[in-house]
Write a protein that holds these residues in place. Structure first.
Motif, PDB file in Angstrom:
ATOM      1  N   ARG A  24       0.813  -1.216   0.000  1.00 59.97           N
ATOM      2  CA  ARG A  24       0.000   0.000   0.000  1.00 59.97           C
ATOM      3  C   ARG A  24       0.846   1.267   0.000  1.00 59.97           C
ATOM      4  O   ARG A  24       0.632   2.171  -0.816  1.00 59.97           O
ATOM      5  N   GLN A  25       1.805   1.356   0.924  1.00 56.25           N
ATOM      6  CA  GLN A  25       2.612   2.580   1.013  1.00 56.25           C
ATOM      7  C   GLN A  25       3.521   2.749  -0.203  1.00 56.25           C
ATOM      8  O   GLN A  25       3.647   3.844  -0.753  1.00 56.25           O
ATOM      9  N   ALA A  26       4.149   1.670  -0.631  1.00 53.45           N
ATOM     10  CA  ALA A  26       5.037   1.745  -1.795  1.00 53.45           C
ATOM     11  C   ALA A  26       4.257   2.092  -3.058  1.00 53.45           C
ATOM     12  O   ALA A  26       4.711   2.905  -3.884  1.00 53.45           O
ATOM     13  N   ASP A  27       3.096   1.490  -3.233  1.00 57.66           N
ATOM     14  CA  ASP A  27       2.276   1.782  -4.400  1.00 57.66           C
ATOM     15  C   ASP A  27       1.892   3.260  -4.454  1.00 57.66           C
ATOM     16  O   ASP A  27       1.893   3.884  -5.525  1.00 57.66           O
ATOM     17  N   ALA A  28       1.548   3.825  -3.295  1.00 59.45           N
ATOM     18  CA  ALA A  28       1.144   5.227  -3.247  1.00 59.45           C
ATOM     19  C   ALA A  28       2.287   6.143  -3.658  1.00 59.45           C
ATOM     20  O   ALA A  28       2.084   7.132  -4.374  1.00 59.45           O
ATOM     21  N   ILE A  29       3.501   5.824  -3.232  1.00 61.30           N
ATOM     22  CA  ILE A  29       4.652   6.647  -3.595  1.00 61.30           C
ATOM     23  C   ILE A  29       4.949   6.536  -5.086  1.00 61.30           C
ATOM     24  O   ILE A  29       5.216   7.543  -5.763  1.00 61.30           O
ATOM     25  N   VAL A  30       4.911   5.331  -5.630  1.00 61.24           N
ATOM     26  CA  VAL A  30       5.182   5.144  -7.056  1.00 61.24           C
ATOM     27  C   VAL A  30       4.120   5.855  -7.898  1.00 61.24           C
ATOM     28  O   VAL A  30       4.440   6.487  -8.917  1.00 61.24           O
ATOM     29  N   ALA A  31       2.861   5.785  -7.471  1.00 66.63           N
ATOM     30  CA  ALA A  31       1.794   6.481  -8.201  1.00 66.63           C
ATOM     31  C   ALA A  31       1.977   7.997  -8.112  1.00 66.63           C
ATOM     32  O   ALA A  31       1.768   8.719  -9.094  1.00 66.63           O
ATOM     33  N   PHE A  32       2.359   8.495  -6.952  1.00 62.43           N
ATOM     34  CA  PHE A  32       2.625   9.920  -6.755  1.00 62.43           C
ATOM     35  C   PHE A  32       3.746  10.378  -7.689  1.00 62.43           C
ATOM     36  O   PHE A  32       3.659  11.425  -8.346  1.00 62.43           O
ATOM     37  N   ALA A  33       4.807   9.582  -7.757  1.00 62.40           N
ATOM     38  CA  ALA A  33       5.943   9.927  -8.607  1.00 62.40           C
ATOM     39  C   ALA A  33       5.524   9.969 -10.074  1.00 62.40           C
ATOM     40  O   ALA A  33       5.900  10.893 -10.816  1.00 62.40           O
ATOM     41  N   ARG A  34       4.774   9.004 -10.495  1.00 58.45           N
ATOM     42  CA  ARG A  34       4.323   8.975 -11.896  1.00 58.45           C
ATOM     43  C   ARG A  34       3.461  10.194 -12.199  1.00 58.45           C
ATOM     44  O   ARG A  34       3.605  10.823 -13.253  1.00 58.45           O
ATOM     45  N   HIS A  35       2.576  10.548 -11.265  1.00 65.37           N
ATOM     46  CA  HIS A  35       1.679  11.689 -11.445  1.00 65.37           C
ATOM     47  C   HIS A  35       2.468  12.995 -11.560  1.00 65.37           C
ATOM     48  O   HIS A  35       2.085  13.900 -12.302  1.00 65.37           O
ATOM     49  N   ASN A  36       3.577  13.080 -10.840  1.00 66.16           N
ATOM     50  CA  ASN A  36       4.369  14.309 -10.791  1.00 66.16           C
ATOM     51  C   ASN A  36       5.646  14.237 -11.629  1.00 66.16           C
ATOM     52  O   ASN A  36       6.553  15.044 -11.452  1.00 66.16           O
ATOM     53  N   LYS A  37       5.688  13.273 -12.538  1.00 69.19           N
ATOM     54  CA  LYS A  37       6.803  13.139 -13.474  1.00 69.19           C
ATOM     55  C   LYS A  37       8.148  13.057 -12.736  1.00 69.19           C
ATOM     56  O   LYS A  37       9.101  13.744 -13.084  1.00 69.19           O
ATOM     57  N   GLN A  38       8.184  12.188 -11.745  1.00 76.28           N
ATOM     58  CA  GLN A  38       9.397  11.934 -10.974  1.00 76.28           C
ATOM     59  C   GLN A  38       9.849  10.498 -11.200  1.00 76.28           C
ATOM     60  O   GLN A  38       9.035   9.609 -11.452  1.00 76.28           O
ATOM     61  N   VAL A  39      11.146  10.271 -11.091  1.00 74.05           N
ATOM     62  CA  VAL A  39      11.656   8.910 -11.094  1.00 74.05           C
ATOM     63  C   VAL A  39      11.685   8.411  -9.652  1.00 74.05           C
ATOM     64  O   VAL A  39      11.541   9.183  -8.698  1.00 74.05           O
ATOM     65  N   VAL A  40      11.887   7.112  -9.477  1.00 76.88           N
ATOM     66  CA  VAL A  40      11.887   6.492  -8.149  1.00 76.88           C
ATOM     67  C   VAL A  40      13.169   5.699  -7.963  1.00 76.88           C
ATOM     68  O   VAL A  40      13.623   5.001  -8.878  1.00 76.88           O
ATOM     69  N   ARG A  41      13.772   5.820  -6.769  1.00 80.27           N
ATOM     70  CA  ARG A  41      14.862   4.942  -6.364  1.00 80.27           C
ATOM     71  C   ARG A  41      14.292   3.917  -5.385  1.00 80.27           C
ATOM     72  O   ARG A  41      13.697   4.283  -4.371  1.00 80.27           O
TER      73      ARG A  41
END
Length: 393
Positions: A113-130
């Protein structure tokens, strides 16, 4: 076959509904850096001040270190926190939400749940994820550390975990910290406190990289550690290990320095030299967890000189990364003192981030912004000089 349960319910709708932020695309950065056009409004955003292809990131707070604090998960409940995170940064790193104790709390259950929310947030805001992290000696769940597993069972558990987690986010995570903090400060493998190395031997590290690569061939796979900013016994151990693994054909892509610095100690002046020697091996390099803590006076307010010194440490770290061609990812370990891990772990020290708890910008913030601006200008001049047939002299 053992059945696996997944928890995937979204954490909070508000965390995913911020306006889009213009900036670098969510795909990985290009090999070279070219300056992006800047508007005056964007100039105060770190992500827009940076050269194109150079990502500027922050850890995403939310649990783990903060469990004993009297506030809820910041990422889920603090709208101002999310707004600044989206505007300022082109990369995000889950501080705790992808560690074993959060994402794999029970043997047969994953909680995404928490990881999915961060990845979705990053995609929405055109950010990459480490992604952080797959093999570590700390923050493992009780069921794992205290379980009575055979070597074959442990190996299968690690392989399944890496395959499941990396595979879930395939194509959505730019870099993974595959092996985290596997050496002590003397450059010796953690053969006692790292369950994987202790029970399965050093070869398990190579297997972790192979499994991660198979699960997502596009992701860049890193070693990550603290106290490896300079050339020392610990970074020497990584340098030797990486060469051995590369000779074996193990898919190691990068080496990253965390950068948990303190003004108690001198700045690691050989940081650029250290990054350069890993760059010479063909690896990408990165700064992944930068903060600069200090001893606070009894008033709790730092002096002007302390703030100046902190800003210098931030600036010099960024300059060292920018000076190395393959260092295209620069992450600070949280941007506001409101949610800093430092006071919890370092008694008497704090004020480690680039913004106060009220989101006021410190000299350290402006040092990063101005350094990024200058790098973008230099890259733009170099690009135009090359276009017109003029090189640097």
């Amino acid at each position: 076959m053992r059945s696996i349960r997944f928890a995937t319910v979204a954490l909070a709708t508000a965390a995913l509904t911020l306006p889009l932020v213009t900036g670098s695309a969510a795909a990985g950065p290009p090999a070279g850096r070219t300056a992006a056009p800047h508007s005056h409004a964007q100039h105060d955003r770190l992500r827009e001040a940076a050269p194109e292809g150079f990502v500027v990131g922050s850890a995403v707070a939310g649990g783990g270190h903060h469990l004993e604090q009297d506030y809820p998960d910041p990422f889920t409940y603090d709208r101002e926190y999310r707004k600044v995170l989206a505007r300022q940064f082109s990369s995000v790193s889950p501080e705790n939400q992808m560690k074993w104790d959060h994402i794999h709390p029970e043997r047969d259950r994953y909680d995404f749940r928490q990881a999915d929310a961060i990845v979705a947030f990053a995609r929405h805001n055109k950010q990459v994820v480490r992604g952080h992290t797959l093999l570590w000696h700390s923050q493992n769940p009780e069921w794992l550390e205290q379980g009575d597993f055979s070597k074959a069972e442990l190996r299968a558990i690690l392989r399944e975990h890496i395959t499941t987690v990396v595979g879930r986010y395939a194509g959505k995570i730019q870099q993974w910290d595959v092996a985290n903090e596997i050496f002590d400060d003397q450059g010796e493998l953690r053969t006692q406190d790292n369950i994987w190395i202790r029970e399965l031997g050093p070869g398990i590290v190579a297997d972790a990289f192979r499994w991660a690569h198979k699960a997502d061939p596009r992701a860049k796979l890193f070693f990550n550690d603290y106290n490896v900013e300079g050339v020392n016994a610990k970074s020497d151990a990584y340098h030797a290990l990486v060469q051995d693994l590369l000779r074996q054909g193990v898919p190691v892509d990068g080496f990253s320095v965390q950068g948990h610095l303190s003004t108690r100690y001198g700045f690691p002046g050989d940081l650029e030299d250290n990054l350069s020697r890993f760059d010479a091996l063909g690896l990408e390099t990165a700064v992944t967890e930068l903060d600069v803590r200090m001893d606070l006076p009894e008033t709790g307010e730092p002096t002007a000189e302390q703030q100046r010194k902190q800003a210098e440490y931030y600036q010099r770290t960024l300059e060292a990364c920018l000076a190395v061609d393959g260092c295209n990812s620069f992450t600070i370990w949280g941007f506001t003192d409101k949610y800093s891990w430092v006071p919890v772990f370092f008694e008497g020290e704090g004020y480690a981030n680039v913004m106060t708890g009220d989101y006021e910008r410190k000299p350290a913030f402006y040092a990063l912004r101005d350094t990024l601006r200058e790098a973008a200008r230099e890259d733009d001049c170099e690009k135009r000089g090359t276009r017109h047939g003029h090189g640097r002299t």
